[in-house]
Write a protein that holds these residues in place. Structure first.
Motif, PDB file in Angstrom:
ATOM      1  N   MET A 203      11.301 -64.734 -13.533  1.00 61.26           N
ATOM      2  CA  MET A 203      10.186 -63.695 -13.616  1.00 61.26           C
ATOM      3  C   MET A 203      10.158 -63.185 -12.041  1.00 61.26           C
ATOM      4  SD  MET A 203       7.135 -65.623 -15.648  1.00 61.26           S
ATOM      5  CE  MET A 203       6.210 -64.081 -15.419  1.00 61.26           C
ATOM      6  N   LEU A 204      11.387 -62.473 -11.668  1.00 61.73           N
ATOM      7  CA  LEU A 204      11.549 -62.152 -10.196  1.00 61.73           C
ATOM      8  C   LEU A 204      10.670 -60.811  -9.679  1.00 61.73           C
ATOM      9  CD1 LEU A 204      15.404 -62.459  -9.743  1.00 61.73           C
ATOM     10  CD2 LEU A 204      13.485 -64.008  -9.131  1.00 61.73           C
ATOM     11  N   TRP A 205      10.031 -60.170 -11.120  1.00 59.58           N
ATOM     12  CA  TRP A 205       9.202 -59.015 -10.701  1.00 59.58           C
ATOM     13  C   TRP A 205       7.747 -59.286 -10.675  1.00 59.58           C
ATOM     14  CZ3 TRP A 205       5.311 -59.636 -14.493  1.00 59.58           C
ATOM     15  CH2 TRP A 205       5.755 -60.285 -15.402  1.00 59.58           C
ATOM     16  N   SER A 206       7.257 -60.893 -10.833  1.00 60.48           N
ATOM     17  CA  SER A 206       5.840 -61.194 -10.681  1.00 60.48           C
ATOM     18  C   SER A 206       5.737 -62.083  -9.434  1.00 60.48           C
ATOM     19  CB  SER A 206       5.324 -62.000 -11.701  1.00 60.48           C
ATOM     20  OG  SER A 206       5.805 -63.524 -11.772  1.00 60.48           O
ATOM     21  N   TYR A 207       4.445 -62.039  -9.187  1.00 58.47           N
ATOM     22  CA  TYR A 207       4.040 -62.888  -8.004  1.00 58.47           C
ATOM     23  C   TYR A 207       4.146 -64.711  -8.438  1.00 58.47           C
ATOM     24  CZ  TYR A 207       2.136 -59.253  -5.375  1.00 58.47           C
ATOM     25  OH  TYR A 207       1.892 -57.959  -4.479  1.00 58.47           O
ATOM     26  N   ALA A 208       4.247 -65.372  -7.260  1.00 56.77           N
ATOM     27  CA  ALA A 208       4.403 -66.856  -7.558  1.00 56.77           C
ATOM     28  C   ALA A 208       3.037 -67.320  -7.691  1.00 56.77           C
ATOM     29  CB  ALA A 208       5.346 -67.288  -6.649  1.00 56.77           C
ATOM     30  N   GLY A 209       2.961 -68.522  -8.006  1.00 53.18           N
ATOM     31  CA  GLY A 209       1.544 -69.095  -8.129  1.00 53.18           C
ATOM     32  C   GLY A 209       0.960 -69.468  -6.718  1.00 53.18           C
ATOM     33  N   ILE A 210      -0.247 -69.848  -7.000  1.00 50.05           N
ATOM     34  CA  ILE A 210      -1.059 -70.230  -5.580  1.00 50.05           C
ATOM     35  C   ILE A 210      -0.297 -71.219  -4.758  1.00 50.05           C
ATOM     36  CG2 ILE A 210      -3.328 -71.274  -4.938  1.00 50.05           C
ATOM     37  CD1 ILE A 210      -3.611 -68.436  -5.986  1.00 50.05           C
ATOM     38  N   GLU A 211       0.162 -72.254  -5.246  1.00 52.72           N
ATOM     39  CA  GLU A 211       1.153 -73.358  -4.666  1.00 52.72           C
ATOM     40  C   GLU A 211       2.127 -72.807  -3.614  1.00 52.72           C
ATOM     41  OE1 GLU A 211      -0.796 -75.220  -8.320  1.00 52.72           O
ATOM     42  OE2 GLU A 211       0.552 -73.442  -7.861  1.00 52.72           O
ATOM     43  N   ALA A 212       2.720 -71.831  -4.179  1.00 53.58           N
ATOM     44  CA  ALA A 212       3.882 -71.184  -3.683  1.00 53.58           C
ATOM     45  C   ALA A 212       3.187 -70.214  -2.496  1.00 53.58           C
ATOM     46  CB  ALA A 212       4.750 -70.417  -4.253  1.00 53.58           C
ATOM     47  N   GLN A 213       2.066 -69.539  -2.655  1.00 51.19           N
ATOM     48  CA  GLN A 213       1.511 -68.712  -1.713  1.00 51.19           C
ATOM     49  C   GLN A 213       0.771 -69.465  -0.552  1.00 51.19           C
ATOM     50  OE1 GLN A 213      -0.990 -65.795  -3.322  1.00 51.19           O
ATOM     51  NE2 GLN A 213       0.193 -65.589  -5.331  1.00 51.19           N
ATOM     52  N   ALA A 214       0.326 -70.675  -1.141  1.00 53.90           N
ATOM     53  CA  ALA A 214      -0.018 -71.579   0.123  1.00 53.90           C
ATOM     54  C   ALA A 214       1.146 -72.001   0.769  1.00 53.90           C
ATOM     55  CB  ALA A 214      -0.815 -72.785  -0.520  1.00 53.90           C
ATOM     56  N   ALA A 215       2.241 -72.131   0.308  1.00 58.64           N
ATOM     57  CA  ALA A 215       3.366 -72.617   1.271  1.00 58.64           C
ATOM     58  C   ALA A 215       3.786 -71.684   2.075  1.00 58.64           C
ATOM     59  CB  ALA A 215       4.567 -73.260   0.312  1.00 58.64           C
ATOM     60  N   ALA A 216       3.633 -70.450   1.623  1.00 56.76           N
ATOM     61  CA  ALA A 216       4.278 -69.130   2.397  1.00 56.76           C
ATOM     62  C   ALA A 216       3.489 -68.916   3.886  1.00 56.76           C
ATOM     63  CB  ALA A 216       4.564 -68.123   1.491  1.00 56.76           C
ATOM     64  N   ILE A 217       1.984 -68.960   3.517  1.00 59.43           N
ATOM     65  CA  ILE A 217       1.127 -68.856   4.549  1.00 59.43           C
ATOM     66  C   ILE A 217       1.173 -69.950   5.498  1.00 59.43           C
ATOM     67  CG2 ILE A 217      -1.165 -69.356   3.754  1.00 59.43           C
ATOM     68  CD1 ILE A 217      -2.064 -66.672   4.878  1.00 59.43           C
ATOM     69  N   ALA A 218       1.411 -71.370   5.005  1.00 58.90           N
ATOM     70  CA  ALA A 218       1.353 -72.357   5.886  1.00 58.90           C
ATOM     71  C   ALA A 218       2.611 -72.362   6.960  1.00 58.90           C
ATOM     72  CB  ALA A 218       1.632 -73.651   4.813  1.00 58.90           C
ATOM     73  N   ASP A 219       3.697 -71.539   6.439  1.00 58.04           N
ATOM     74  CA  ASP A 219       4.850 -71.621   7.254  1.00 58.04           C
ATOM     75  C   ASP A 219       4.278 -70.751   8.519  1.00 58.04           C
ATOM     76  OD1 ASP A 219       7.383 -71.376   8.182  1.00 58.04           O
ATOM     77  OD2 ASP A 219       7.982 -69.600   6.838  1.00 58.04           O
ATOM     78  N   ASP A 220       3.735 -69.354   8.167  1.00 58.77           N
ATOM     79  CA  ASP A 220       3.265 -68.347   9.232  1.00 58.77           C
ATOM     80  C   ASP A 220       2.260 -69.489  10.325  1.00 58.77           C
ATOM     81  OD1 ASP A 220       4.569 -66.345   8.243  1.00 58.77           O
ATOM     82  OD2 ASP A 220       2.895 -65.146   7.585  1.00 58.77           O
ATOM     83  N   ILE A 221       1.373 -70.124   9.686  1.00 60.52           N
ATOM     84  CA  ILE A 221       0.318 -70.943  10.528  1.00 60.52           C
ATOM     85  C   ILE A 221       1.215 -71.740  11.496  1.00 60.52           C
ATOM     86  CG2 ILE A 221      -1.405 -72.581  10.256  1.00 60.52           C
ATOM     87  CD1 ILE A 221      -2.321 -71.154   7.857  1.00 60.52           C
ATOM     88  N   ALA A 222       1.991 -72.528  10.685  1.00 61.73           N
ATOM     89  CA  ALA A 222       2.695 -73.501  11.472  1.00 61.73           C
ATOM     90  C   ALA A 222       3.430 -72.914  12.697  1.00 61.73           C
ATOM     91  CB  ALA A 222       3.874 -74.444  10.601  1.00 61.73           C
ATOM     92  N   TYR A 223       4.410 -71.935  12.418  1.00 63.71           N
ATOM     93  CA  TYR A 223       5.354 -71.431  13.346  1.00 63.71           C
ATOM     94  C   TYR A 223       4.500 -70.700  14.576  1.00 63.71           C
ATOM     95  CZ  TYR A 223       6.048 -66.672  11.513  1.00 63.71           C
ATOM     96  OH  TYR A 223       6.181 -65.401  10.778  1.00 63.71           O
TER      97      TYR A 223
END
Length: 409
Positions: A203-223
């Motif tokens: 489903m490449l056209w949709s957003y991912a779930g909350i868990e994936a969104q949490a991991a993505a923004i955690a990447d920004d926070i960490a680096y």
């Protein structure tokens, strides 16, 4: 919460999950059917497979910002991934979603990175342009679906659908509903993503779930936080410079007032931990407000929300952009870093070209079946091989194959 009959209630450490979370008993399963584990959820098994993978172990000797031999205390891709995991779990717990899935996604998000960080990626993308280019996010998917060869019955780690979906879409949709690439992929999807889409619809056209969104923004926070720490350790920036950086300057003032005369080392740690706390708390507060406003009743409602739900507030986003600009100007683009990265790019280009011209220089399992193969097939195999190298191995291979290796000291 009650698990269905194929998932007995032992060993799970089950937590209360919101209706919009990824529920392991409702997983869409794996590409290759497996029996359920009596002691672990699908996402716990995914996390464990990622941790035991060769690609994950190699992250210990891959660059975050500073090369492995420049100092023992700088972040590597491995320590960065662990820090991202800790932040992602904190956010997932606060939002009542699946912590294990968030952790699996955080630990796997950089598996496709080359040696020498983004410099290596730029080099491989350049030499691979005639053959479809190179993208580290797509390479992460390729690592867990094809390159890891640990199981008797299939290539890859055979991760659950939700983990693969989150891995490939953690930064948002890749295509529109007609399959046309958007955003970063407006010129077309990378090879690895297109190839896997032939086997399973993520489903490449949709957003991912909350868990994936949490991991993505955690990447920004960490680096953002830890690149400040490493930049200070490397002497590229000073505490005095931080006084003009959005939010960071205010945190430094807080520490100065509360702990006058504190040593610089302790000041740095106080700033970093406060910075992480402020960003995490802002994300949780903003995300909870978004969830209350949108009221998703399932993970599919999250996928179809047409927006990222886990995000910073407007004020925090502005501050984070200011921190990124500061790091870009004063750390990533510092000439001392840039000189090393230019030389690192040359090392990767040289290695690719030499192995492309002479595939038999690779170990047998990598050169197998390449005799008479199309150039595109050879190029992709060589790119996989070179991308999987650690910094140290890439340098040693270059010294073995070439008379002169660029200075990476």
């Amino acid at each position: 919460m009650k698990w269905n009959k194929i998932m007995p209630e032992i060993g799970f450490g089950a937590q209360a999950r919101a209706v919009y979370a990824a529920h392991p008993e409702q997983s869409r399963g794996r590409l290759f059917v497996e029996s359920a584990s009596p002691t672990r959820t699908p996402y716990q098994r995914d996390r464990d497979r990622i941790i035991h993978s060769s690609a994950f172990r190699r992250l210990q000797a891959k660059t975050q910002v500073f090369l492995y031999h420049e100092g023992d205390l700088y972040r590597t891709r491995l320590t960065h991934s662990l820090e991202v995991s800790q932040v992602a779990r904190s956010i997932a717990r606060a939002l009542s979603v699946d912590e294990d899935l968030a952790e699996a996604l955080a630990l796997s998000h950089d598996l496709g990175h080359t040696p020498f960080g983004h410099a290596g990626e730029r080099a491989l993308d350049l030499v691979m342009q005639p053959f479809g280019g190179f993208d580290h996010n797509a390479q992460s998917l390729r690592a867990v679906t094809a390159l890891e060869q640990r199981y008797a019955e299939h290539d890859g780690l055979n991760l659950s659908w939700e983990t693969l979906e989150g891995l490939v879409k953690h930064n948002g949709p890749l295509t529109d509903k007609d399959g046309k690439g958007i955003g970063h992929y407006s010129n077309g999807l990378p090879y690895a993503i297109r190839a896997y889409a032939e086997h399973q619809d993520l489903m490449l056209w949709s957003y991912a779930g909350i868990e994936a969104q949490a991991a993505a923004i955690a990447d920004d926070i960490a680096y953002n936080a830890h690149d400040i720490d490493d930049g200070l350790r490397a002497g590229l920036i000073s505490l005095e410079q931080l006084r003009s950086v959005p939010m960071v300057g205010g945190l430094l003032e807080e520490v100065d007032q509360r702990y006058p005369g504190l040593t610089d080392v302790r000041v740095v740690h106080e700033i970093v931990r406060r910075l992480i706390t402020r960003m995490v708390e802002d994300v949780i507060k903003t995300s909870m407000a978004n969830l209350a406003r949108l009221s998703p009743q399932s993970i599919d409602d999250v996928r179809n929300a047409n927006q990222t739900i886990v995000c910073f507030s407007t004020d925090m986003e502005k501050a984070v952009k200011g921190i990124k600009r500061f790091l870009f100007d004063n750390v990533y683009r510092d000439e001392r870093v840039m000189r090393v990265m230019r030389n690192a790019e040359q090392v990767l280009k040289d290695l690719f070209v030499r192995h492309f011209e002479e595939p038999d220089l690779m170990p047998f399992e990598w050169q197998f079946d390449l005799d008479g193969a199309p150039e595109k097939t050879v190029a992709r195999r060589v790119a996989d091989y070179v991308a999987g190298m650690t910094d140290r191995f890439a340098i040693l291979e270059h010294r073995r194959l070439f008379d002169l290796t660029p200075d990476l000291g």
